[in-house]
Design an enzyme around this catalytic site. Structure first.
Site, short mmCIF file in Angstrom:
data_model
loop_
_atom_site.label_atom_id
_atom_site.label_comp_id
_atom_site.label_asym_id
_atom_site.label_seq_id
_atom_site.Cartn_x
_atom_site.Cartn_y
_atom_site.Cartn_z
N SER A 189 0.80 -1.22 0.00
CA SER A 189 0.00 0.00 0.00
C SER A 189 0.83 1.28 0.00
O SER A 189 0.34 2.33 -0.40
CB SER A 189 -0.96 0.00 1.19
OG SER A 189 -0.28 -0.26 2.38
N HIS A 217 -5.46 -3.91 -1.68
CA HIS A 217 -5.32 -2.95 -2.78
C HIS A 217 -5.31 -3.61 -4.15
O HIS A 217 -5.18 -2.93 -5.17
CB HIS A 217 -4.04 -2.12 -2.60
CG HIS A 217 -4.16 -1.12 -1.49
ND1 HIS A 217 -4.73 0.12 -1.66
CD2 HIS A 217 -3.80 -1.20 -0.18
CE1 HIS A 217 -4.70 0.77 -0.51
NE2 HIS A 217 -4.14 -0.01 0.41
N LYS A 248 -12.38 -0.45 -0.02
CA LYS A 248 -11.61 0.38 -0.96
C LYS A 248 -12.32 0.35 -2.32
O LYS A 248 -13.32 1.04 -2.48
CB LYS A 248 -10.17 -0.14 -1.02
CG LYS A 248 -9.49 -0.11 0.35
CD LYS A 248 -8.04 -0.50 0.29
CE LYS A 248 -7.43 -0.76 1.65
NZ LYS A 248 -7.32 0.42 2.51
N1 PMP Z 1 -4.71 -4.76 4.49
C1 PMP Z 1 -4.10 -3.83 3.73
C2 PMP Z 1 -2.94 -4.23 2.88
C3 PMP Z 1 -4.58 -2.51 3.73
O1 PMP Z 1 -3.99 -1.57 2.98
C4 PMP Z 1 -5.69 -2.18 4.54
C5 PMP Z 1 -6.27 -0.77 4.60
N2 PMP Z 1 -5.36 0.25 4.78
C6 PMP Z 1 -6.27 -3.19 5.31
C7 PMP Z 1 -5.76 -4.46 5.25
C8 PMP Z 1 -7.45 -2.89 6.18
O2 PMP Z 1 -8.61 -2.83 5.43
P1 PMP Z 1 -9.90 -2.12 6.04
O3 PMP Z 1 -9.76 -0.67 5.81
O4 PMP Z 1 -11.04 -2.74 5.29
O5 PMP Z 1 -9.91 -2.47 7.49
#
Ligand code: PMP
Length: 401
Positions: A189, A217, A248
């Site tokens: 990310s 992502h 997302k």
């Molecule tokens: N895993 C990754 C790689 C993420 O980038 C994110 C969100 N930043 C999450 C999990 C968490 O997802 P959520 O926002 O649905 O809790």
């Protein structure tokens, strides 16, 4: 009704020192609040701002089909699930979403959790215990790191980011472990690069390890119709556990674990976010289902997302700020957190919102502004963003050549 505020004790005053420390180190963050819907153009502090920080990759957060499905589900089914799933909180619509997701992800079964964060908490601790080892990419998301911390008696090991020789050495080091789990983000990310999944899968086969991918992502971004990183590499059936998010690209909220029937059953029995926390209300579930239907029917939004991404990266390259990433996540790495905060601040003054990402989210010398491209950005909005980078890049001496 007038709210009453009672005078606070001074027992939390020690926090003020810590806050000052964060400010001194340029690590202090505030919440940016915007008015109206999550869109390419938003209103912040009374000004129209172009939003280049959202994970609403496909613009589904305010898509009429999702809104309509959500309202209908609320009218028919109410606004709450009323209990955790193992008590009496599993509504028919929860299972319908899980079946739809399993079909979409082309796997045996899925389990939906409240968020991507809790999906990692649900997936890892139930399957790893005494004598096992979790082998994690150095840049994995915080929710993976925290989930691994919750395992009991498990050895934790880390390999340098996407370094396959190092991964093999770690696998060899733990050859006597009872079970080995390799866990990686599908798309990282902060850098926007894609995991070397084909290599990870072949190393896992060679060393008899389970493979888990957090595709937060990658979902809705990579692969045919946004089926994710596994689909992108044609690795269906070779990755044991896929975690995804619906918060997302899918526009709403929620996480899921896509795997086997046995994995689903074990999580229903042992995953603490499922056992001890209430699931989504029907409105959220219905919105997620509508998002999957849209993605399965038509990939025009995904094509637009990639068109926009290529356009933006070409523009940034032409002004001397090339972006080193493989996805719509575009890091503009500037070095110190002070510089990144300054760049973000100047962009905002020019009407562009690109969030500064600083330590501890990224290494102290790799602070950046992360631009995220969405399908709903217009060409003129992308141009305005590139022009702002050019102007401020000159001011701050960031442009190459
Ligand atoms: N895993 C990754 C790689 C993420 O980038 C994110 C969100 N930043 C999450 C999990 C968490 O997802 P959520 O926002 O649905 O809790």
């Amino acid at each position: 009704m007038t709210a009453t505020t009672h005078p606070a004790s001074n027992r939390l005053d020690f926090l003020k020192e810590e806050i000052q420390h964060l400010k001194d180190e340029h690590l202090y963050q505030t919440l940016k609040v915007f008015e109206g819907q999550q869109d390419a153009e938003i209103t912040m502090d009374g000004r129209q701002i172009l939003n280049f920080s959202s994970n609403n990759y496909l613009g589904l957060a305010n898509h009429p089909k999702l809104i309509e499905a959500s309202i209908k589900a609320t009218q028919e089914l109410g606004v709450g699930a009323g209990a955790v799933r193992t008590i009496i909180g599993t509504m028919r619509i929860h299972e319908a979403l899980e079946e739809k997701l399993a079909q979409f992800k082309q796997c045996e079964a899925t389990l939906v959790l409240q968020s991507g964060f809790t999906a990692n908490m649900a997936a890892i601790p139930p399957i790893m215990g005494e004598g096992d080892v979790v082998i994690s990419d150095q840049l994995n998301h915080a929710s993976i790191i925290d989930a691994v911390r919750l395992t009991r008696g498990t050895t934790k090991d880390i390999f340098p980011h996407s370094d396959m020789n190092a991964l093999e050495s770690v696998l060899k080091k733990h050859k006597n472990a009872r079970r080995k789990l390799i866990v990686t983000d599908g798309v990282f990310s902060m850098d926007g690069d894609i995991a070397k999944l084909p290599d990870i899968v072949s190393l896992a086969e060679k060393h008899n390890a389970i493979v888990m991918v957090d595709d937060a992502h990658g979902s809705g971004v990579l692969g045919s119709h946004g089926r994710g990183t596994v689909d992108h590499f044609g690795l269906h059936g070779q990755v044991d556990i896929v975690v995804g998010t619906m918060s997302k690209a899918l526009g709403s909220m929620g996480g899921y674990v896509a795997s086997t029937h046995a994995m689903r059953e074990i999580m229903i029995n042992k995953a603490r976010p499922l056992l001890f926390s209430t699931p989504h209300p029907p409105a959220v579930v219905a919105a997620c289902m509508a998002a999957i239907d849209l993605m399965a029917q038509d990939d025009a939004l995904i094509q637009k997302l990639w068109y926009n991404t290529r356009y933006f990266k070409a523009g940034m390259k032409s002004i001397g700020l090339p972006i080193d990433s493989e996805t719509p996540l575009c890091p503009v790495i500037v070095g110190t957190s002070e510089k990144a905060q300054k760049l973000s601040q100047r962009l905002l003054e020019e009407g562009i919102y690109g969030r500064a990402i600083v330590f501890p989210t990224v290494a102290a010398d790799k602070a950046r502004v992360r631009v995220i491209i969405n399908a709903c950005h217009t060409q003129s909005q992308l141009d305005r963003c590139i022009e702002a980078f050019e102007k401020i890049g000159k001011e701050l001496n960031l442009l190459n050549g």
